[in-house]
Design a protein around this motif. Structure first.
Motif, PDB file in Angstrom:
ATOM      1  N   LYS A   1       0.816  -1.212   0.000  1.00 43.10           N
ATOM      2  CA  LYS A   1       0.000   0.000   0.000  1.00 43.10           C
ATOM      3  C   LYS A   1       0.853   1.267   0.000  1.00 43.10           C
ATOM      4  CE  LYS A   1      -4.019  -2.078   2.291  1.00 43.10           C
ATOM      5  NZ  LYS A   1      -4.924  -2.004   3.469  1.00 43.10           N
ATOM      6  N   ASP A   2       2.091   1.139   0.490  1.00 42.15           N
ATOM      7  CA  ASP A   2       2.986   2.301   0.529  1.00 42.15           C
ATOM      8  C   ASP A   2       3.660   2.553  -0.809  1.00 42.15           C
ATOM      9  OD1 ASP A   2       2.380   2.561   3.213  1.00 42.15           O
ATOM     10  OD2 ASP A   2       4.041   1.262   3.833  1.00 42.15           O
ATOM     11  N   HIS A   3       3.433   1.703  -1.794  1.00 42.44           N
ATOM     12  CA  HIS A   3       4.061   1.846  -3.102  1.00 42.44           C
ATOM     13  C   HIS A   3       2.996   1.968  -4.197  1.00 42.44           C
ATOM     14  CE1 HIS A   3       7.357   0.209  -0.728  1.00 42.44           C
ATOM     15  NE2 HIS A   3       8.200   0.648  -1.650  1.00 42.44           N
ATOM     16  N   MET A   4       3.409   2.518  -5.291  1.00 39.45           N
ATOM     17  CA  MET A   4       2.546   2.618  -6.463  1.00 39.45           C
ATOM     18  C   MET A   4       3.029   1.637  -7.520  1.00 39.45           C
ATOM     19  SD  MET A   4       1.647   5.950  -8.814  1.00 39.45           S
ATOM     20  CE  MET A   4       0.715   6.690  -7.486  1.00 39.45           C
ATOM     21  N   CYS A   5       2.097   0.921  -8.128  1.00 37.62           N
ATOM     22  CA  CYS A   5       2.436  -0.062  -9.155  1.00 37.62           C
ATOM     23  C   CYS A   5       2.512   0.630 -10.514  1.00 37.62           C
ATOM     24  CB  CYS A   5       1.399  -1.182  -9.182  1.00 37.62           C
ATOM     25  SG  CYS A   5       1.758  -2.483 -10.395  1.00 37.62           S
TER      26      CYS A   5
ATOM     27  N   GLY B   1       6.235  -6.210 -20.209  1.00 33.17           N
ATOM     28  CA  GLY B   1       6.712  -7.499 -19.768  1.00 33.17           C
ATOM     29  C   GLY B   1       6.864  -7.660 -18.270  1.00 33.17           C
ATOM     30  N   SER B   2       6.621  -6.597 -17.504  1.00 31.37           N
ATOM     31  CA  SER B   2       6.801  -6.699 -16.060  1.00 31.37           C
ATOM     32  C   SER B   2       6.078  -5.535 -15.374  1.00 31.37           C
ATOM     33  CB  SER B   2       8.297  -6.699 -15.714  1.00 31.37           C
ATOM     34  OG  SER B   2       8.494  -6.921 -14.338  1.00 31.37           O
ATOM     35  N   PHE B   3       6.548  -5.185 -14.166  1.00 31.78           N
ATOM     36  CA  PHE B   3       5.983  -4.051 -13.424  1.00 31.78           C
ATOM     37  C   PHE B   3       7.042  -3.560 -12.436  1.00 31.78           C
ATOM     38  CE2 PHE B   3       5.153  -7.821 -10.936  1.00 31.78           C
ATOM     39  CZ  PHE B   3       5.398  -7.427  -9.624  1.00 31.78           C
ATOM     40  N   GLN B   4       6.810  -2.364 -11.891  1.00 32.54           N
ATOM     41  CA  GLN B   4       7.714  -1.779 -10.911  1.00 32.54           C
ATOM     42  C   GLN B   4       6.893  -1.233  -9.744  1.00 32.54           C
ATOM     43  OE1 GLN B   4      11.065  -1.621 -10.867  1.00 32.54           O
ATOM     44  NE2 GLN B   4      11.403  -2.577 -12.876  1.00 32.54           N
ATOM     45  N   CYS B   5       7.391  -1.422  -8.523  1.00 32.63           N
ATOM     46  CA  CYS B   5       6.782  -0.837  -7.329  1.00 32.63           C
ATOM     47  C   CYS B   5       7.612   0.383  -6.941  1.00 32.63           C
ATOM     48  CB  CYS B   5       6.742  -1.834  -6.185  1.00 32.63           C
ATOM     49  SG  CYS B   5       5.805  -3.339  -6.550  1.00 32.63           S
TER      50      CYS B   5
ATOM     51  N   SER C   1       1.349  15.425  -2.691  1.00 36.67           N
ATOM     52  CA  SER C   1       0.607  14.401  -3.418  1.00 36.67           C
ATOM     53  C   SER C   1       1.551  13.212  -3.561  1.00 36.67           C
ATOM     54  CB  SER C   1       0.145  14.911  -4.789  1.00 36.67           C
ATOM     55  OG  SER C   1       1.244  15.065  -5.664  1.00 36.67           O
ATOM     56  N   PRO C   2       1.043  12.039  -3.983  1.00 36.47           N
ATOM     57  CA  PRO C   2       1.937  10.880  -4.089  1.00 36.47           C
ATOM     58  C   PRO C   2       3.142  11.090  -4.987  1.00 36.47           C
ATOM     59  CG  PRO C   2      -0.344  10.175  -4.186  1.00 36.47           C
ATOM     60  CD  PRO C   2      -0.363  11.664  -4.235  1.00 36.47           C
ATOM     61  N   MET C   3       3.044  12.031  -5.949  1.00 34.96           N
ATOM     62  CA  MET C   3       4.127  12.220  -6.909  1.00 34.96           C
ATOM     63  C   MET C   3       4.663  13.656  -6.910  1.00 34.96           C
ATOM     64  SD  MET C   3       4.729   9.323  -8.235  1.00 34.96           S
ATOM     65  CE  MET C   3       3.960   7.709  -8.265  1.00 34.96           C
ATOM     66  N   ARG C   4       4.471  14.403  -5.801  1.00 32.56           N
ATOM     67  CA  ARG C   4       4.924  15.795  -5.801  1.00 32.56           C
ATOM     68  C   ARG C   4       5.379  16.199  -4.403  1.00 32.56           C
ATOM     69  NH1 ARG C   4       4.497  20.315  -8.977  1.00 32.56           N
ATOM     70  NH2 ARG C   4       4.351  22.342  -7.935  1.00 32.56           N
TER      71      ARG C   4
END
Length: 446
Positions: A294-298, A303-307, A324-327
Protein backbone atom coordinates in the motif's frame (compact mmCIF):
# COMPACT_ATOMS: atom_id res chain seq x y z
CA UNK A 1 -11.68 70.41 19.01
CA UNK A 2 -8.23 71.94 19.42
CA UNK A 3 -9.15 75.27 17.77
CA UNK A 4 -11.76 76.27 20.36
CA UNK A 5 -9.32 75.46 23.16
CA UNK A 6 -6.85 77.89 21.62
CA UNK A 7 -9.54 80.54 21.46
CA UNK A 8 -10.32 80.11 25.16
CA UNK A 9 -6.67 80.44 26.13
CA UNK A 10 -6.25 83.56 24.05
CA UNK A 11 -9.34 85.16 25.57
CA UNK A 12 -8.20 84.55 29.15
CA UNK A 13 -4.76 85.90 28.47
CA UNK A 14 -6.27 89.03 26.86
CA UNK A 15 -8.31 89.75 29.99
CA UNK A 16 -5.33 89.18 32.19
CA UNK A 17 -3.29 91.51 30.06
CA UNK A 18 -5.85 94.26 30.41
CA UNK A 19 -6.07 93.74 34.14
CA UNK A 20 -2.35 94.00 34.45
CA UNK A 21 -2.36 97.50 33.05
CA UNK A 22 -5.21 98.54 35.29
CA UNK A 23 -7.84 98.65 32.74
CA UNK A 24 -11.34 97.35 33.36
CA UNK A 25 -12.27 94.04 31.80
CA UNK A 26 -15.48 93.68 29.99
CA UNK A 27 -18.56 93.22 32.01
CA UNK A 28 -19.38 89.81 33.40
CA UNK A 29 -22.40 89.61 31.16
CA UNK A 30 -20.30 90.05 28.06
CA UNK A 31 -17.88 87.43 29.26
CA UNK A 32 -20.68 84.93 29.90
CA UNK A 33 -22.07 85.60 26.45
CA UNK A 34 -18.71 84.95 24.87
CA UNK A 35 -18.27 81.76 26.88
CA UNK A 36 -21.65 80.49 25.71
CA UNK A 37 -20.67 81.12 22.11
CA UNK A 38 -17.41 79.23 22.62
CA UNK A 39 -19.34 76.42 24.28
CA UNK A 40 -21.70 76.20 21.30
CA UNK A 41 -18.70 76.15 19.00
CA UNK A 42 -17.16 73.33 21.01
CA UNK A 43 -20.40 71.35 20.94
CA UNK A 44 -20.62 71.77 17.16
CA UNK A 45 -17.04 70.55 16.72
CA UNK A 46 -17.65 67.65 19.07
CA UNK A 47 -20.78 66.59 17.14
CA UNK A 48 -18.90 66.86 13.87
CA UNK A 49 -16.03 64.80 15.30
CA UNK A 50 -18.37 62.09 16.58
CA UNK A 51 -20.12 61.96 13.23
CA UNK A 52 -16.78 61.58 11.49
CA UNK A 53 -15.84 58.73 13.84
CA UNK A 54 -19.15 57.02 13.13
CA UNK A 55 -18.67 57.31 9.37
CA UNK A 56 -15.13 56.02 9.68
CA UNK A 57 -16.29 52.97 11.66
CA UNK A 58 -18.93 52.25 9.02
CA UNK A 59 -16.35 52.41 6.27
CA UNK A 60 -13.95 50.11 8.15
CA UNK A 61 -16.76 47.60 8.78
CA UNK A 62 -17.73 47.77 5.11
CA UNK A 63 -14.14 47.16 3.99
CA UNK A 64 -13.79 44.22 6.37
CA UNK A 65 -17.05 42.74 5.12
CA UNK A 66 -16.03 43.11 1.46
CA UNK A 67 -12.59 41.63 2.16
CA UNK A 68 -14.24 38.59 3.77
CA UNK A 69 -16.56 38.15 0.80
CA UNK A 70 -13.66 38.42 -1.63
CA UNK A 71 -11.66 35.87 0.38
CA UNK A 72 -14.62 33.50 0.35
CA UNK A 73 -15.12 34.09 -3.37
CA UNK A 74 -11.42 33.56 -4.04
CA UNK A 75 -11.50 30.30 -2.10
CA UNK A 76 -14.44 29.08 -4.16
CA UNK A 77 -13.28 30.47 -7.51
CA UNK A 78 -12.15 27.19 -9.00
CA UNK A 79 -13.43 25.19 -11.93
CA UNK A 80 -14.65 21.63 -11.57
CA UNK A 81 -11.97 18.96 -11.44
CA UNK A 82 -11.00 17.45 -14.80
CA UNK A 83 -10.08 13.78 -15.16
CA UNK A 84 -7.37 12.43 -17.42
CA UNK A 85 -8.74 10.66 -20.51
CA UNK A 86 -8.64 6.88 -20.61
CA UNK A 87 -5.32 5.76 -22.16
CA UNK A 88 -3.94 9.26 -21.59
CA UNK A 89 -2.60 11.73 -19.02
CA UNK A 90 -3.42 15.19 -17.70
CA UNK A 91 -0.72 17.79 -17.02
CA UNK A 92 -1.55 20.48 -14.47
CA UNK A 93 -3.38 20.26 -11.15
CA UNK A 94 -4.52 23.84 -10.49
CA UNK A 95 -8.20 24.57 -11.23
CA UNK A 96 -8.10 28.30 -10.44
CA UNK A 97 -9.23 31.00 -12.86
CA UNK A 98 -6.88 31.52 -15.87
CA UNK A 99 -4.99 28.28 -15.14
CA UNK A 100 -4.50 25.71 -17.89
CA UNK A 101 -4.40 21.93 -18.02
CA UNK A 102 -2.93 19.91 -20.88
CA UNK A 103 -3.73 16.41 -22.14
CA UNK A 104 -1.55 13.73 -23.74
CA UNK A 105 -2.36 10.25 -25.08
CA UNK A 106 -0.38 7.06 -24.62
CA UNK A 107 1.54 5.63 -27.61
CA UNK A 108 -0.84 4.06 -30.11
CA UNK A 109 -3.65 6.55 -29.35
CA UNK A 110 -4.57 9.92 -30.83
CA UNK A 111 -6.14 12.89 -29.03
CA UNK A 112 -9.69 13.86 -30.01
CA UNK A 113 -10.81 17.18 -28.51
CA UNK A 114 -8.95 20.05 -26.86
CA UNK A 115 -5.26 19.56 -26.12
CA UNK A 116 -5.39 22.40 -23.55
CA UNK A 117 -8.28 23.80 -21.49
CA UNK A 118 -8.40 27.05 -19.48
CA UNK A 119 -10.42 27.80 -16.33
CA UNK A 120 -12.50 30.85 -17.31
CA UNK A 121 -13.97 33.70 -15.20
CA UNK A 122 -17.36 31.97 -15.40
CA UNK A 123 -15.75 28.98 -13.60
CA UNK A 124 -16.21 26.79 -16.67
CA UNK A 125 -13.51 25.15 -18.77
CA UNK A 126 -12.81 26.24 -22.31
CA UNK A 127 -12.92 23.70 -25.12
CA UNK A 128 -14.23 20.14 -24.99
CA UNK A 129 -13.16 17.25 -22.78
CA UNK A 130 -10.71 15.22 -24.92
CA UNK A 131 -10.60 11.48 -25.42
CA UNK A 132 -7.80 9.18 -26.53
CA UNK A 133 -8.83 7.13 -29.55
CA UNK A 134 -6.99 4.01 -30.59
CA UNK A 135 -5.14 4.59 -33.84
CA UNK A 136 -6.63 2.04 -36.23
CA UNK A 137 -3.70 0.69 -38.20
CA UNK A 138 -6.14 -1.43 -40.23
CA UNK A 139 -7.68 1.60 -41.98
CA UNK A 140 -5.20 1.28 -44.85
CA UNK A 141 -6.14 -2.42 -45.36
CA UNK A 142 -2.57 -3.70 -45.04
CA UNK A 143 -3.49 -7.41 -45.19
CA UNK A 144 -3.40 -8.88 -48.71
CA UNK A 145 -5.02 -11.86 -50.44
CA UNK A 146 -8.12 -12.03 -48.28
CA UNK A 147 -6.28 -11.69 -44.96
CA UNK A 148 -8.10 -10.25 -41.94
CA UNK A 149 -6.48 -7.28 -40.18
CA UNK A 150 -6.45 -7.28 -36.36
CA UNK A 151 -5.81 -3.85 -34.82
CA UNK A 152 -3.46 -3.90 -31.84
CA UNK A 153 -2.07 -1.09 -29.68
CA UNK A 154 0.45 0.76 -31.85
CA UNK A 155 0.58 -2.11 -34.37
CA UNK A 156 -1.50 -4.54 -36.42
CA UNK A 157 -1.41 -8.20 -37.34
CA UNK A 158 -2.91 -10.23 -40.16
CA UNK A 159 -4.85 -13.49 -39.97
CA UNK A 160 -4.15 -15.04 -43.36
CA UNK A 161 -6.54 -17.03 -45.48
CA UNK A 162 -5.71 -20.66 -46.20
CA UNK A 163 -2.73 -21.01 -48.49
CA UNK A 164 -1.15 -17.63 -47.60
CA UNK A 165 1.51 -16.59 -45.09
CA UNK A 166 3.67 -13.59 -44.23
CA UNK A 167 3.33 -10.44 -42.17
CA UNK A 168 0.75 -9.09 -44.63
CA UNK A 169 -0.28 -12.45 -46.18
CA UNK A 170 1.80 -11.64 -49.22
CA UNK A 171 3.30 -15.11 -49.85
CA UNK A 172 1.74 -18.45 -50.73
CA UNK A 173 2.33 -21.58 -48.70
CA UNK A 174 4.81 -23.62 -50.80
CA UNK A 175 3.47 -26.83 -52.37
CA UNK A 176 5.99 -29.54 -53.10
CA UNK A 177 5.47 -32.47 -55.46
CA UNK A 178 7.48 -34.94 -57.51
CA UNK A 179 6.92 -36.25 -61.03
CA UNK A 180 8.24 -39.62 -62.03
CA UNK A 181 8.19 -41.20 -65.45
CA UNK A 182 7.74 -44.95 -66.18
CA UNK A 183 6.92 -45.75 -62.56
CA UNK A 184 4.63 -48.66 -61.97
CA UNK A 185 1.50 -48.48 -60.00
CA UNK A 186 3.01 -50.96 -57.54
CA UNK A 187 5.55 -48.34 -56.45
CA UNK A 188 2.73 -45.92 -55.82
CA UNK A 189 0.85 -48.50 -53.80
CA UNK A 190 3.95 -49.30 -51.76
CA UNK A 191 4.17 -45.68 -50.69
CA UNK A 192 1.00 -46.06 -48.71
CA UNK A 193 2.51 -48.82 -46.58
CA UNK A 194 5.79 -47.40 -45.31
CA UNK A 195 7.91 -49.23 -42.75
CA UNK A 196 7.44 -48.16 -39.14
CA UNK A 197 10.92 -46.62 -39.04
CA UNK A 198 9.93 -44.03 -41.65
CA UNK A 199 6.67 -42.99 -40.03
CA UNK A 200 6.06 -40.51 -37.21
CA UNK A 201 4.73 -37.01 -36.57
CA UNK A 202 7.34 -35.40 -38.82
CA UNK A 203 7.14 -38.07 -41.57
CA UNK A 204 4.12 -38.81 -43.73
CA UNK A 205 3.54 -41.03 -46.82
CA UNK A 206 3.09 -39.18 -50.05
CA UNK A 207 -0.08 -39.28 -52.11
CA UNK A 208 0.56 -40.58 -55.60
CA UNK A 209 -1.58 -40.94 -58.69
CA UNK A 210 -0.89 -42.21 -62.21
CA UNK A 211 -1.87 -40.02 -65.12
CA UNK A 212 -1.14 -41.35 -68.62
CA UNK A 213 1.64 -43.62 -67.39
CA UNK A 214 3.28 -40.92 -65.24
CA UNK A 215 3.12 -41.03 -61.44
CA UNK A 216 2.58 -37.74 -59.63
CA UNK A 217 3.26 -37.68 -55.85
CA UNK A 218 2.25 -34.83 -53.55
CA UNK A 219 2.36 -34.14 -49.82
CA UNK A 220 -0.19 -32.67 -47.48
CA UNK A 221 0.19 -29.05 -46.41
CA UNK A 222 3.23 -28.52 -44.22
CA UNK A 223 5.24 -31.44 -45.68
CA UNK A 224 7.56 -31.90 -48.64
CA UNK A 225 8.98 -34.81 -50.70
CA UNK A 226 12.08 -36.22 -49.00
CA UNK A 227 14.79 -35.83 -51.57
CA UNK A 228 14.71 -38.57 -54.20
CA UNK A 229 12.33 -40.76 -52.21
CA UNK A 230 9.02 -39.67 -53.61
CA UNK A 231 7.13 -42.00 -51.30
CA UNK A 232 8.06 -40.12 -48.14
CA UNK A 233 7.07 -36.65 -47.04
CA UNK A 234 8.93 -34.84 -44.26
CA UNK A 235 7.79 -31.89 -42.20
CA UNK A 236 8.66 -28.36 -43.40
CA UNK A 237 10.33 -26.30 -40.68
CA UNK A 238 8.41 -23.07 -41.21
CA UNK A 239 10.30 -21.37 -38.37
CA UNK A 240 13.59 -21.83 -40.19
CA UNK A 241 12.24 -21.27 -43.69
CA UNK A 242 10.48 -18.01 -42.84
CA UNK A 243 12.70 -16.77 -40.02
CA UNK A 244 13.81 -13.57 -41.72
CA UNK A 245 12.84 -14.08 -45.35
CA UNK A 246 11.02 -11.76 -47.74
CA UNK A 247 7.72 -12.98 -46.38
CA UNK A 248 8.63 -11.64 -42.93
CA UNK A 249 8.89 -13.39 -39.60
CA UNK A 250 6.10 -15.77 -38.72
CA UNK A 251 6.29 -14.92 -35.02
CA UNK A 252 6.99 -11.65 -33.26
CA UNK A 253 9.04 -13.40 -30.57
CA UNK A 254 9.69 -17.17 -30.72
CA UNK A 255 8.60 -19.75 -33.30
CA UNK A 256 8.12 -23.43 -32.40
CA UNK A 257 7.96 -25.94 -35.22
CA UNK A 258 5.17 -28.53 -35.04
CA UNK A 259 4.27 -31.46 -37.33
CA UNK A 260 2.81 -29.87 -40.42
CA UNK A 261 2.82 -26.37 -38.95
CA UNK A 262 4.18 -24.09 -36.25
CA UNK A 263 3.11 -22.06 -33.23
CA UNK A 264 4.33 -18.83 -31.67
CA UNK A 265 5.26 -18.22 -28.05
CA UNK A 266 5.85 -15.04 -26.04
CA UNK A 267 8.18 -14.22 -23.12
CA UNK A 268 7.05 -14.04 -19.52
CA UNK A 269 4.82 -11.03 -18.99
CA UNK A 270 3.15 -11.28 -22.42
CA UNK A 271 0.21 -13.15 -23.92
CA UNK A 272 -0.10 -14.36 -27.52
CA UNK A 273 -2.60 -12.20 -29.44
CA UNK A 274 -5.64 -13.50 -31.29
CA UNK A 275 -3.75 -13.88 -34.55
CA UNK A 276 -1.39 -16.35 -32.86
CA UNK A 277 1.71 -14.47 -33.99
CA UNK A 278 2.12 -11.29 -31.94
CA UNK A 279 2.62 -10.64 -28.22
CA UNK A 280 0.58 -8.37 -25.96
CA UNK A 281 1.85 -7.03 -22.64
CA UNK A 282 0.10 -8.19 -19.46
CA UNK A 283 -0.86 -5.25 -17.24
CA UNK A 284 0.08 -6.67 -13.85
CA UNK A 285 -1.08 -3.48 -12.11
CA UNK A 286 -4.60 -3.55 -13.57
CA UNK A 287 -5.01 -7.31 -13.09
CA UNK A 288 -3.50 -7.23 -9.58
CA UNK A 289 -0.76 -9.65 -10.55
CA UNK A 290 1.82 -7.74 -8.52
CA UNK A 291 3.24 -7.68 -5.01
CA UNK A 292 3.33 -3.91 -4.45
CA UNK A 293 2.38 -2.82 -0.92
CA UNK A 294 0.00 0.00 0.00
CA UNK A 295 2.99 2.30 0.53
CA UNK A 296 4.06 1.85 -3.10
CA UNK A 297 2.55 2.62 -6.46
CA UNK A 298 2.44 -0.06 -9.15
CA UNK A 299 3.85 1.03 -12.52
CA UNK A 300 3.15 -1.33 -15.42
CA UNK A 301 6.07 -1.88 -17.77
CA UNK A 302 6.44 -3.91 -20.96
CA UNK A 303 6.71 -7.50 -19.77
CA UNK A 304 6.80 -6.70 -16.06
CA UNK A 305 5.98 -4.05 -13.42
CA UNK A 306 7.71 -1.78 -10.91
CA UNK A 307 6.78 -0.84 -7.33
CA UNK A 308 7.77 2.80 -6.71
CA UNK A 309 7.57 5.17 -3.75
CA UNK A 310 8.45 8.86 -3.74
CA UNK A 311 10.60 10.26 -0.93
CA UNK A 312 11.05 14.02 -0.78
CA UNK A 313 14.67 15.16 -1.33
CA UNK A 314 16.82 16.40 1.52
CA UNK A 315 18.50 19.66 0.50
CA UNK A 316 20.44 21.97 2.84
CA UNK A 317 18.67 25.21 3.81
CA UNK A 318 15.26 23.94 2.66
CA UNK A 319 12.54 21.56 3.84
CA UNK A 320 10.19 19.67 1.50
CA UNK A 321 6.83 18.06 2.23
CA UNK A 322 4.83 15.65 0.08
CA UNK A 323 1.67 17.35 -1.23
CA UNK A 324 0.61 14.40 -3.42
CA UNK A 325 1.94 10.88 -4.09
CA UNK A 326 4.13 12.22 -6.91
CA UNK A 327 4.92 15.80 -5.80
CA UNK A 328 7.04 17.47 -3.10
CA UNK A 329 6.90 21.21 -2.37
CA UNK A 330 9.26 23.42 -0.40
CA UNK A 331 8.11 25.00 2.86
CA UNK A 332 8.14 28.84 2.86
CA UNK A 333 11.63 30.27 3.22
CA UNK A 334 12.55 32.71 6.03
CA UNK A 335 12.86 36.30 4.81
CA UNK A 336 16.60 36.51 5.48
CA UNK A 337 17.50 33.04 4.12
CA UNK A 338 18.71 33.68 0.56
CA UNK A 339 20.17 30.17 0.26
CA UNK A 340 16.69 28.72 0.76
CA UNK A 341 15.17 30.87 -2.00
CA UNK A 342 17.72 29.48 -4.49
CA UNK A 343 16.57 25.87 -3.96
CA UNK A 344 13.81 24.34 -6.18
CA UNK A 345 10.24 25.28 -5.29
CA UNK A 346 8.97 21.78 -6.07
CA UNK A 347 9.84 18.31 -7.36
CA UNK A 348 7.43 16.32 -9.56
CA UNK A 349 7.92 12.64 -10.31
CA UNK A 350 6.68 10.74 -13.38
CA UNK A 351 7.22 7.17 -14.60
CA UNK A 352 7.05 5.81 -18.15
CA UNK A 353 7.33 2.39 -19.82
CA UNK A 354 9.23 2.17 -23.12
CA UNK A 355 10.06 -0.60 -25.56
CA UNK A 356 13.64 -1.22 -26.57
CA UNK A 357 15.09 0.76 -29.50
CA UNK A 358 12.14 3.13 -29.75
CA UNK A 359 12.53 5.19 -32.92
CA UNK A 360 13.72 8.78 -32.58
CA UNK A 361 13.30 11.72 -32.63
CA UNK A 362 10.03 11.89 -30.73
CA UNK A 363 8.44 13.91 -27.91
CA UNK A 364 8.42 11.97 -24.64
CA UNK A 365 7.10 14.50 -22.10
CA UNK A 366 5.90 18.10 -21.85
CA UNK A 367 6.35 20.56 -18.96
CA UNK A 368 4.12 23.65 -18.84
CA UNK A 369 3.76 26.71 -16.60
CA UNK A 370 0.18 27.30 -15.49
CA UNK A 371 0.61 30.94 -14.50
CA UNK A 372 4.15 32.31 -14.91
CA UNK A 373 5.24 34.95 -12.41
CA UNK A 374 8.25 36.25 -14.32
CA UNK A 375 8.71 37.64 -17.79
CA UNK A 376 10.73 34.65 -19.03
CA UNK A 377 10.57 30.86 -18.68
CA UNK A 378 13.72 28.80 -19.18
CA UNK A 379 13.84 25.04 -19.71
CA UNK A 380 16.96 22.91 -19.33
CA UNK A 381 17.96 19.24 -19.10
CA UNK A 382 19.63 17.95 -15.94
CA UNK A 383 21.13 14.53 -15.30
CA UNK A 384 24.19 12.48 -16.19
CA UNK A 385 25.78 11.38 -19.45
CA UNK A 386 23.19 8.68 -20.14
CA UNK A 387 20.33 11.18 -20.07
CA UNK A 388 22.20 13.70 -22.24
CA UNK A 389 23.14 10.97 -24.71
CA UNK A 390 19.53 10.08 -25.44
CA UNK A 391 17.53 13.25 -24.64
CA UNK A 392 17.35 16.98 -25.15
CA UNK A 393 14.92 19.71 -24.09
CA UNK A 394 13.21 22.00 -26.59
CA UNK A 395 10.65 24.77 -26.23
CA UNK A 396 7.36 24.07 -27.99
CA UNK A 397 5.73 27.42 -27.12
CA UNK A 398 6.14 30.33 -24.69
CA UNK A 399 4.90 28.35 -21.68
CA UNK A 400 5.86 24.76 -22.60
CA UNK A 401 9.08 22.80 -22.83
CA UNK A 402 9.30 19.23 -24.12
CA UNK A 403 11.65 16.35 -23.45
CA UNK A 404 12.80 14.89 -26.79
CA UNK A 405 14.22 11.41 -27.40
CA UNK A 406 17.07 11.92 -29.88
CA UNK A 407 18.61 8.44 -29.99
CA UNK A 408 17.09 4.97 -29.35
CA UNK A 409 17.69 3.24 -26.00
CA UNK A 410 18.71 -0.43 -25.98
CA UNK A 411 16.92 -2.29 -23.19
CA UNK A 412 16.73 -3.54 -20.59
CA UNK A 413 17.57 -0.24 -18.91
CA UNK A 414 16.29 2.34 -16.45
CA UNK A 415 16.96 5.92 -17.52
CA UNK A 416 16.26 9.09 -15.53
CA UNK A 417 15.96 12.58 -17.00
CA UNK A 418 15.29 15.82 -15.14
CA UNK A 419 13.71 18.89 -16.72
CA UNK A 420 14.26 22.19 -14.90
CA UNK A 421 11.85 25.08 -15.46
CA UNK A 422 12.95 28.50 -14.13
CA UNK A 423 10.98 31.75 -13.88
CA UNK A 424 13.14 34.83 -14.44
CA UNK A 425 12.30 38.54 -14.03
CA UNK A 426 14.97 41.06 -15.07
CA UNK A 427 17.68 38.38 -14.80
CA UNK A 428 16.57 37.53 -11.26
CA UNK A 429 15.34 33.97 -10.63
CA UNK A 430 11.87 33.97 -9.08
CA UNK A 431 11.31 30.22 -8.92
CA UNK A 432 12.70 26.87 -10.00
CA UNK A 433 10.71 23.65 -10.59
CA UNK A 434 12.18 20.18 -11.20
CA UNK A 435 10.35 17.40 -13.08
CA UNK A 436 11.96 13.96 -12.75
CA UNK A 437 10.99 11.40 -15.41
CA UNK A 438 12.01 7.77 -14.87
CA UNK A 439 11.77 5.49 -17.94
CA UNK A 440 11.72 1.70 -17.67
CA UNK A 441 12.97 0.30 -20.99
CA UNK A 442 12.02 -3.30 -21.87
CA UNK A 443 14.53 -5.74 -23.30
CA UNK A 444 12.12 -6.40 -26.19
CA UNK A 445 11.02 -4.16 -29.04
CA UNK A 446 7.34 -4.88 -28.36
Amino acid sequence: MFVPAAVVITFVCFCSFQATFGQDCRSRQEIQGSLKQVQKLLSAHEASYLQSLSNLKKKINSLQSNAGKQTTKAANSTCAKLDAPINGRKLGKSHSVSHEVHFLCDPGYELVGSESRVCQESLTWSGQQPTCRDINECVSSPCLNGGTCVDEVNQFSCVCAKGWIGATCQSTVPTFFATMTNTSAATSAAAATLPAATTGPFVRPSRCSIVQGTTHCTCEAGYTISGRDSSTCTDIDECELFHNGQAGRLCLHACINTPGGYRCSCPVGYNVTRDGRSCKDIDECATRQNNCTKDHMCINTYGSFQCVSVDCPKIPNATYVKTSPMRCERNPCPVDNKACTQTPNSFSYHYMALVSNLSAPRVMFRVSALRPMGETLRFSLLGGRLARRHFTVQRSDRLTGQLMLVSPIQGPATVEAEVEMSEVEKRVQLGKYITKITMFVSQYEF
